[in-house]
Design an enzyme around this catalytic site. Sequence first.
Site, PDB file in Angstrom:
ATOM      1  CE  LYS A 234      22.837  67.609  26.425  1.00  0.00           C
ATOM      2  NZ  LYS A 234      21.911  68.642  25.955  1.00  0.00           N
ATOM      3  NE  ARG A 268      25.957  73.712  23.716  1.00  0.00           N
ATOM      4  CZ  ARG A 268      26.397  73.043  24.770  1.00  0.00           C
ATOM      5  NH1 ARG A 268      26.106  71.769  24.906  1.00  0.00           N
ATOM      6  NH2 ARG A 268      27.121  73.641  25.696  1.00  0.00           N
TER       7      ARG A 268
HETATM    8  N1  HH2 Z   1      23.322  71.217  26.571  1.00  0.00           N
HETATM    9  C1  HH2 Z   1      24.227  71.546  27.524  1.00  0.00           C
HETATM   10  C2  HH2 Z   1      24.585  72.870  27.769  1.00  0.00           C
HETATM   11  N2  HH2 Z   1      24.064  73.866  27.022  1.00  0.00           N
HETATM   12  N3  HH2 Z   1      22.671  74.594  25.271  1.00  0.00           N
HETATM   13  C3  HH2 Z   1      21.792  74.306  24.311  1.00  0.00           C
HETATM   14  N4  HH2 Z   1      21.269  75.290  23.555  1.00  0.00           N
HETATM   15  N5  HH2 Z   1      21.383  73.013  24.060  1.00  0.00           N
HETATM   16  C4  HH2 Z   1      21.851  71.958  24.769  1.00  0.00           C
HETATM   17  O1  HH2 Z   1      21.423  70.816  24.512  1.00  0.00           O
HETATM   18  C5  HH2 Z   1      22.799  72.236  25.818  1.00  0.00           C
HETATM   19  C6  HH2 Z   1      23.178  73.589  26.042  1.00  0.00           C
HETATM   20  C7  HH2 Z   1      24.867  70.437  28.317  1.00  0.00           C
HETATM   21  O2  HH2 Z   1      26.070  70.012  27.692  1.00  0.00           O
HETATM   22  P1  HH2 Z   1      27.512  70.486  28.199  1.00  0.00           P
HETATM   23  O3  HH2 Z   1      27.673  71.950  27.984  1.00  0.00           O
HETATM   24  O4  HH2 Z   1      28.572  69.631  27.606  1.00  0.00           O
HETATM   25  O5  HH2 Z   1      27.487  70.115  29.740  1.00  0.00           O
HETATM   26  P2  HH2 Z   1      27.570  71.013  31.057  1.00  0.00           P
HETATM   27  O6  HH2 Z   1      26.305  71.821  31.099  1.00  0.00           O
HETATM   28  O7  HH2 Z   1      27.676  70.002  32.160  1.00  0.00           O
HETATM   29  O8  HH2 Z   1      28.779  71.903  30.950  1.00  0.00           O
END
Ligand code: HH2
Length: 293
Positions: A234, A268
């Site tokens: 992040k 995660r």
């Molecule tokens: N972070 C992201 C998405 N979903 N869900 C939970 N519970 N906790 C998190 O920290 C979290 C989440 C962001 O990461 P990513 O899915 O890789 O990115 P994007 O939302 O751009 O697909």
Amino acid sequence: MASGAKGLTFSAPAWRLGRRALPDHPRPLVMGIVNLTPDSFYPDSRYPTPEQAVTSAMTFVAEGADILDLGAESSRPGAEPVGAAEEQRRLLPVLAELRRHTQVPVTVDTIRAETAQLCLDAGADGVNDITACTADPEMLSVAVANDCGLVLMHMQGTPRTMQADPSYEDVVGEVTAYLAQRTEAAIRAGVAPENILIDPGIGFGKTVAHNLTLLAHLEHIGCGRPVLVGASRKSFIGALTGAAVEQRLGGSLAALSAAYQAGVKVVRVHDVFQTVQFLDTLAAIALARTSRS
Ligand code: HH2
């Protein structure tokens, strides 16, 4: 939350994820991120075709992922919603295919009750709702009716606006109070307490200082439920180090160390192989500490 790895052994409260048993590792469970998107913030985590997504998910399973988290809508700062039909078009074929190949538990990262229900029907085991079931009034009913796992995450604002000017008087206290209140609301609606996992939402309406303060005090936010932390690659790591998203594995592992120390239940991550290796080594060192004569 439990005292975590500070004592002699790692311990975190149990979490029930549908009917599939979760392993009992002496370390946090590893949730591999599978983004069925063309625009997630980490380009290497984007798997826009079902074939790519299934291949990547199965690689994560081979690398030791305990849970797979499928998401079809980016929640990066400034992201636009994709809509229910497109979200379901992306998720359902991948879920169906995954269920033919693996029994590893799957959560679905969605804020829509209709999408959640269709995915649970297709074999998902839980719902990861970044709005803690506040975006869709039906989400809690879906969680109750399916007796599935439920992740309740804290976010200040919405993905479109959340990084504009995040502000707290006491970020740990406010995030903890919010998660306690959402946990209570879920239990009042009929969700079994053991199905609930809570998440401080690293990067969701938080400055670099807010994220660091939360990571430094993870053991205080549990309110009786186990905790999930998602810090992988992040932007706070980029802000601290100047590293581009492709170069943030070291910072991500440092955040994992804080999660391990605090007894976090689930991490995660985008990098399953490196995460499993890192956490298994930490756990082995902790065990060696206890066995020194
Ligand atoms: N972070 C992201 C998405 N979903 N869900 C939970 N519970 N906790 C998190 O920290 C979290 C989440 C962001 O990461 P990513 O899915 O890789 O990115 P994007 O939302 O751009 O697909």
